[in-house]
Design a protein around this motif. Structure first.
Motif, PDB file in Angstrom:
ATOM      1  N   UNK A  29      57.541 -11.681  60.049  1.00  0.00           N
ATOM      2  CA  UNK A  29      56.608 -10.254  60.702  1.00  0.00           C
ATOM      3  C   UNK A  29      57.138  -9.018  60.517  1.00  0.00           C
ATOM      4  N   UNK A  30      58.445  -8.873  60.392  1.00  0.00           N
ATOM      5  CA  UNK A  30      59.121  -7.626  60.432  1.00  0.00           C
ATOM      6  C   UNK A  30      58.695  -6.542  59.481  1.00  0.00           C
ATOM      7  N   UNK A  31      58.358  -5.422  59.685  1.00  0.00           N
ATOM      8  CA  UNK A  31      58.395  -4.229  58.798  1.00  0.00           C
ATOM      9  C   UNK A  31      59.676  -3.455  58.489  1.00  0.00           C
ATOM     10  N   UNK A  32      59.789  -2.391  57.752  1.00  0.00           N
ATOM     11  CA  UNK A  32      60.724  -1.768  57.366  1.00  0.00           C
ATOM     12  C   UNK A  32      61.801  -1.504  58.432  1.00  0.00           C
ATOM     13  N   UNK A  33      61.250  -1.184  59.708  1.00  0.00           N
ATOM     14  CA  UNK A  33      62.220  -1.109  60.945  1.00  0.00           C
ATOM     15  C   UNK A  33      62.349  -2.383  61.748  1.00  0.00           C
ATOM     16  N   UNK A  34      62.162  -3.516  61.121  1.00  0.00           N
ATOM     17  CA  UNK A  34      62.058  -4.969  61.580  1.00  0.00           C
ATOM     18  C   UNK A  34      61.232  -4.940  62.994  1.00  0.00           C
ATOM     19  N   UNK A  35      60.273  -3.991  63.001  1.00  0.00           N
ATOM     20  CA  UNK A  35      59.263  -4.140  64.207  1.00  0.00           C
ATOM     21  C   UNK A  35      58.341  -5.132  63.961  1.00  0.00           C
TER      22      UNK A  35
ATOM     23  N   UNK B 151      54.747  -7.144  65.400  1.00  0.00           N
ATOM     24  CA  UNK B 151      53.411  -6.886  66.098  1.00  0.00           C
ATOM     25  C   UNK B 151      53.181  -7.549  66.967  1.00  0.00           C
ATOM     26  N   UNK B 152      52.487  -7.117  68.140  1.00  0.00           N
ATOM     27  CA  UNK B 152      52.524  -7.967  69.467  1.00  0.00           C
ATOM     28  C   UNK B 152      51.796  -9.387  69.336  1.00  0.00           C
ATOM     29  N   UNK B 153      51.150  -9.450  68.412  1.00  0.00           N
ATOM     30  CA  UNK B 153      50.278 -10.740  68.128  1.00  0.00           C
ATOM     31  C   UNK B 153      51.194 -11.739  67.402  1.00  0.00           C
ATOM     32  N   UNK B 154      52.178 -11.248  66.985  1.00  0.00           N
ATOM     33  CA  UNK B 154      53.287 -12.019  66.218  1.00  0.00           C
ATOM     34  C   UNK B 154      53.426 -13.307  66.827  1.00  0.00           C
ATOM     35  N   UNK B 155      53.966 -14.524  65.969  1.00  0.00           N
ATOM     36  CA  UNK B 155      54.348 -15.681  66.709  1.00  0.00           C
ATOM     37  C   UNK B 155      55.778 -15.632  67.124  1.00  0.00           C
ATOM     38  N   UNK B 156      56.597 -14.532  66.764  1.00  0.00           N
ATOM     39  CA  UNK B 156      57.880 -14.598  67.351  1.00  0.00           C
ATOM     40  C   UNK B 156      57.687 -13.063  68.381  1.00  0.00           C
ATOM     41  N   UNK B 157      58.825 -12.879  69.324  1.00  0.00           N
ATOM     42  CA  UNK B 157      58.935 -11.598  69.952  1.00  0.00           C
ATOM     43  C   UNK B 157      59.984 -10.729  69.251  1.00  0.00           C
ATOM     44  N   UNK B 158      60.041  -9.378  69.477  1.00  0.00           N
ATOM     45  CA  UNK B 158      60.786  -8.438  69.016  1.00  0.00           C
ATOM     46  C   UNK B 158      62.506  -9.012  69.126  1.00  0.00           C
ATOM     47  N   UNK B 159      62.415  -9.562  70.503  1.00  0.00           N
ATOM     48  CA  UNK B 159      63.811 -10.102  70.532  1.00  0.00           C
ATOM     49  C   UNK B 159      64.387 -11.312  69.635  1.00  0.00           C
ATOM     50  N   UNK B 160      63.371 -12.138  69.485  1.00  0.00           N
ATOM     51  CA  UNK B 160      63.665 -13.289  68.375  1.00  0.00           C
ATOM     52  C   UNK B 160      63.804 -12.618  67.118  1.00  0.00           C
ATOM     53  N   UNK B 161      63.258 -11.641  66.859  1.00  0.00           N
ATOM     54  CA  UNK B 161      63.253 -11.034  65.447  1.00  0.00           C
ATOM     55  C   UNK B 161      64.630 -10.460  65.271  1.00  0.00           C
TER      56      UNK B 161
END
Length: 212
Positions: free
Chosen positions: A177-183, A185-195
């Motif tokens: 689910x990561x974009x160019x900045x590895x952000x 989306x809130x609706x993704x199956x993983x959290x930002x911390x997980x990414x």
């Protein structure tokens, strides 16, 4: 996250800054340059600076002169390379092997200069394989021509090149689910911390496997 020690290094393009995150008895230094649209505060760079010293890897986040000077637009690739080459002796000063790396434009600099500078490997975060929407304008040769062991970590939704677009032999680690900045989306199956953990775990494991 520990406080960084900041070193100012003169280059032909002006002063650069190295933000040192030291590791006691470090066996490697990971030098990371930032992208053309941001600085060393990027989430992936900060995550690596927080995670790797505990694994015996010192992290040096390099702030290019244009950014130190407060400019908003990065200079041409040759100027970025010249500044990186000029500050390399400071990166090598601790006396341990150096892995050259960076995100986006910083990854391109590391690929172009790593071998000539004596880096032991290259880490490419969010490598800009092509401009968004223009896959025909590929920069794959910069990546495949690095001439060193190379790890690519790429967001699954990166408009500059999704993991499946990369040439054989590069095999990027995909950040779901990561974009160019590895952000993510809130609706993704993983959290930002997980990414971010995907990034730090992959890079830490790869660094552990480099020849000593």
């Amino acid at each position: 996250m520990a406080e960084a020690t900041v070193e100012t290094v003169p280059t032909p393009a002006g002063d650069a800054r190295i933000h040192w995150y030291s590791a006691p008895g470090a066996r490697l230094t990971l030098a990371l340059g930032h992208g053309a649209g941001g600085g060393v505060e990027a989430r992936d760079l900060r995550a690596l600076a927080a995670a790797l010293p505990g694994r015996g890897v010192g992290v040096a986040l390099v702030e290019q002169p244009w950014r130190v000077a407060g400019k908003k637009v990065a200079p041409a690739p040759k100027a970025l390379d010249a500044a990186w080459v000029a500050l390399w002796p400071a990166l090598a000063a601790p006396g341990v092997p150096v892995v050259a790396g960076g995100r986006s434009a910083g990854a391109r600099v590391a690929c172009r200069t790593g071998a000539e500078l004596g880096a032991v490997a290259v880490l490419a975060l969010s490598f800009p394989l092509h401009p968004p929407g223009k896959p025909e304008k590929s920069r794959a040769e910069e990546l495949t021509g690095a001439g060193l062991p190379t790890l690519v970590v790429q967001g699954a939704r990166d408009p500059f090149g999704r993991p499946e677009e990369f040439p054989p032999g590069t095999e990027p680690v995909a950040v779901p689910f990561g974009d160019h900045g590895f952000a993510v989306p809130k609706k993704a199956d993983i959290t930002q911390e997980d990414a971010l953990a995907v990034i730090t775990d992959a890079v830490g494991g790869w660094l552990d496997g480099l020849p000593r």
